[in-house]
Motif scaffolding. Sequence first.
Motif, PDB file in Angstrom:
ATOM      1  N   GLN A 199       0.834  -1.190   0.000  1.00  0.00           N
ATOM      2  CA  GLN A 199       0.000   0.000   0.000  1.00  0.00           C
ATOM      3  C   GLN A 199       0.875   1.249   0.000  1.00  0.00           C
ATOM      4  O   GLN A 199       2.070   1.195   0.310  1.00  0.00           O
ATOM      5  CB  GLN A 199      -0.900   0.049   1.252  1.00  0.00           C
ATOM      6  N   PHE A 200       0.265   2.398  -0.342  1.00  0.00           N
ATOM      7  CA  PHE A 200       0.917   3.683  -0.149  1.00  0.00           C
ATOM      8  C   PHE A 200      -0.101   4.646   0.439  1.00  0.00           C
ATOM      9  O   PHE A 200      -1.280   4.618   0.080  1.00  0.00           O
ATOM     10  CB  PHE A 200       1.531   4.231  -1.447  1.00  0.00           C
ATOM     11  N   THR A 201       0.352   5.462   1.384  1.00  0.00           N
ATOM     12  CA  THR A 201      -0.526   6.426   2.053  1.00  0.00           C
ATOM     13  C   THR A 201      -0.317   7.850   1.543  1.00  0.00           C
ATOM     14  O   THR A 201      -1.069   8.754   1.893  1.00  0.00           O
ATOM     15  CB  THR A 201      -0.298   6.406   3.577  1.00  0.00           C
ATOM     16  N   GLU A 202       0.715   8.036   0.721  1.00  0.00           N
ATOM     17  CA  GLU A 202       0.966   9.315   0.080  1.00  0.00           C
ATOM     18  C   GLU A 202       1.678   9.054  -1.234  1.00  0.00           C
ATOM     19  O   GLU A 202       2.364   8.050  -1.397  1.00  0.00           O
ATOM     20  CB  GLU A 202       1.817  10.229   0.965  1.00  0.00           C
ATOM     21  N   THR A 203       1.507   9.953  -2.192  1.00  0.00           N
ATOM     22  CA  THR A 203       2.173   9.782  -3.472  1.00  0.00           C
ATOM     23  C   THR A 203       3.638  10.183  -3.356  1.00  0.00           C
ATOM     24  O   THR A 203       4.022  10.958  -2.479  1.00  0.00           O
ATOM     25  CB  THR A 203       1.487  10.621  -4.563  1.00  0.00           C
TER      26      THR A 203
ATOM     27  N   LEU B  13       0.299  10.983 -10.986  1.00  0.00           N
ATOM     28  CA  LEU B  13      -0.084  11.392 -12.340  1.00  0.00           C
ATOM     29  C   LEU B  13      -1.478  10.882 -12.666  1.00  0.00           C
ATOM     30  O   LEU B  13      -2.291  11.587 -13.266  1.00  0.00           O
ATOM     31  CB  LEU B  13       0.929  10.865 -13.365  1.00  0.00           C
ATOM     32  N   TYR B  14      -1.750   9.632 -12.253  1.00  0.00           N
ATOM     33  CA  TYR B  14      -3.095   9.074 -12.318  1.00  0.00           C
ATOM     34  C   TYR B  14      -3.611   9.011 -10.880  1.00  0.00           C
ATOM     35  O   TYR B  14      -3.021   8.329 -10.042  1.00  0.00           O
ATOM     36  CB  TYR B  14      -3.091   7.678 -12.933  1.00  0.00           C
ATOM     37  N   PRO B  15      -4.676   9.732 -10.567  1.00  0.00           N
ATOM     38  CA  PRO B  15      -5.087   9.880  -9.173  1.00  0.00           C
ATOM     39  C   PRO B  15      -5.639   8.604  -8.544  1.00  0.00           C
ATOM     40  O   PRO B  15      -6.317   7.811  -9.192  1.00  0.00           O
ATOM     41  CB  PRO B  15      -6.168  10.965  -9.236  1.00  0.00           C
ATOM     42  N   ALA B  16      -5.301   8.407  -7.282  1.00  0.00           N
ATOM     43  CA  ALA B  16      -5.860   7.342  -6.455  1.00  0.00           C
ATOM     44  C   ALA B  16      -6.061   7.921  -5.064  1.00  0.00           C
ATOM     45  O   ALA B  16      -5.372   8.865  -4.668  1.00  0.00           O
ATOM     46  CB  ALA B  16      -4.925   6.142  -6.396  1.00  0.00           C
ATOM     47  N   GLN B  17      -7.001   7.369  -4.319  1.00  0.00           N
ATOM     48  CA  GLN B  17      -7.312   7.883  -2.995  1.00  0.00           C
ATOM     49  C   GLN B  17      -6.539   7.078  -1.947  1.00  0.00           C
ATOM     50  O   GLN B  17      -6.880   5.939  -1.663  1.00  0.00           O
ATOM     51  CB  GLN B  17      -8.816   7.784  -2.728  1.00  0.00           C
ATOM     52  N   PRO B  18      -5.472   7.654  -1.362  1.00  0.00           N
ATOM     53  CA  PRO B  18      -4.730   6.912  -0.339  1.00  0.00           C
ATOM     54  C   PRO B  18      -5.509   6.844   0.976  1.00  0.00           C
ATOM     55  O   PRO B  18      -6.334   7.721   1.250  1.00  0.00           O
ATOM     56  CB  PRO B  18      -3.440   7.728  -0.181  1.00  0.00           C
ATOM     57  N   PRO B  19      -5.268   5.814   1.786  1.00  0.00           N
ATOM     58  CA  PRO B  19      -4.345   4.709   1.519  1.00  0.00           C
ATOM     59  C   PRO B  19      -4.880   3.818   0.402  1.00  0.00           C
ATOM     60  O   PRO B  19      -6.074   3.549   0.327  1.00  0.00           O
ATOM     61  CB  PRO B  19      -4.291   3.959   2.851  1.00  0.00           C
ATOM     62  N   SER B  20      -3.976   3.407  -0.469  1.00  0.00           N
ATOM     63  CA  SER B  20      -4.393   2.674  -1.652  1.00  0.00           C
ATOM     64  C   SER B  20      -3.473   1.501  -1.911  1.00  0.00           C
ATOM     65  O   SER B  20      -2.276   1.544  -1.616  1.00  0.00           O
ATOM     66  CB  SER B  20      -4.378   3.606  -2.873  1.00  0.00           C
TER      67      SER B  20
END
Length: 324
Positions: A6-10, A51-58
């Motif tokens: 997972q990642f919680t920030e880009t 660059l392509y948005p995702a809602q963290p945590p993701s």
Amino acid sequence: MARQIQFTETGGPEVLKLVDVEPRDPGPGEIRIANRAVGLNFIDIYVRTGLYPAQPPSGLGTEGAGVVDAVGEGVEDFAEGDRVAYAQGPLGAYAEFITMDAEKAIALPEAIDFETAAAGMLKGLTVQYLLRQTYAIGEDDTILFHAAAGGVGSIACQWAHALGAHLIGTVSNEDKAGTAKQNGAWMTIDYTRESVPERVRELTDGAMVPVVYDSVGKDTWKDSLACLSKRGLMVSFGNASGPVEGVNLAELNKGGSLFVTRPSLNGYADTRERFEMMCDDLFAVLESGDVKIKIGQRFALEDAAEAHRALANRETTGSTILTL
């Protein structure tokens, strides 16, 4: 509990962390898959960097292969224990388990192993729509394909060769030129020391090419347009060097009434029927041996950040997978 990246920030590869999660039970129309292998793609980097948005945590990743672990209400096409693959799953494929809409999975033929499927589904389906639909190449067509030694490029070289086309592939060094030629490229161009448009002009006796397939983006945009013949098609399907911005339509006119398209897998495999048709086409060339998926790198799930560094630095050849 099961492991997932997972990642919680880009940000850079360091934002990827291995965590324990509770695998989600499948709801109506869904299945849960126990992954055996997971594919890495450049689009994963776009998601990680924002660059392509995702809602963290993701979670991360949309491609893999494994065994159906649980089946939700109303699912008739799959049962526990079935071998399946997917390329358009929800974010979260970098994991031991993933739950998704059953419509996004496909039964995996016995002749195709899990690692091959995980390494080849998204890239193979991308090549399918590029060469068979976006511009349906034919025998004796001469085409230009950037990053010919990469995961998508390696498949494209083989598939184009099987179709009787002459693929000119761009590469960054002699080793990658050798890889592209082994995979069926007709000619290669080392863009670090050669002018791509000038070399294309030489190779085609001035005719240039009817189509350019470009996953690099910003850095190759102008050269790609310069390689096209009149009324040629520029297929921009990636942003490895950054997104193309400020497109000047007058350049298309000046180049000879050129066409441009920005396709994606979701734009082609947008119905179950089309998805199955494309998978059938891909599985046929894999089973025939016309296309072989080269897995250049294997990383353990916990080493996903290292895998991303290698991919971003163009230190990879062929496909890269995570093993579980």
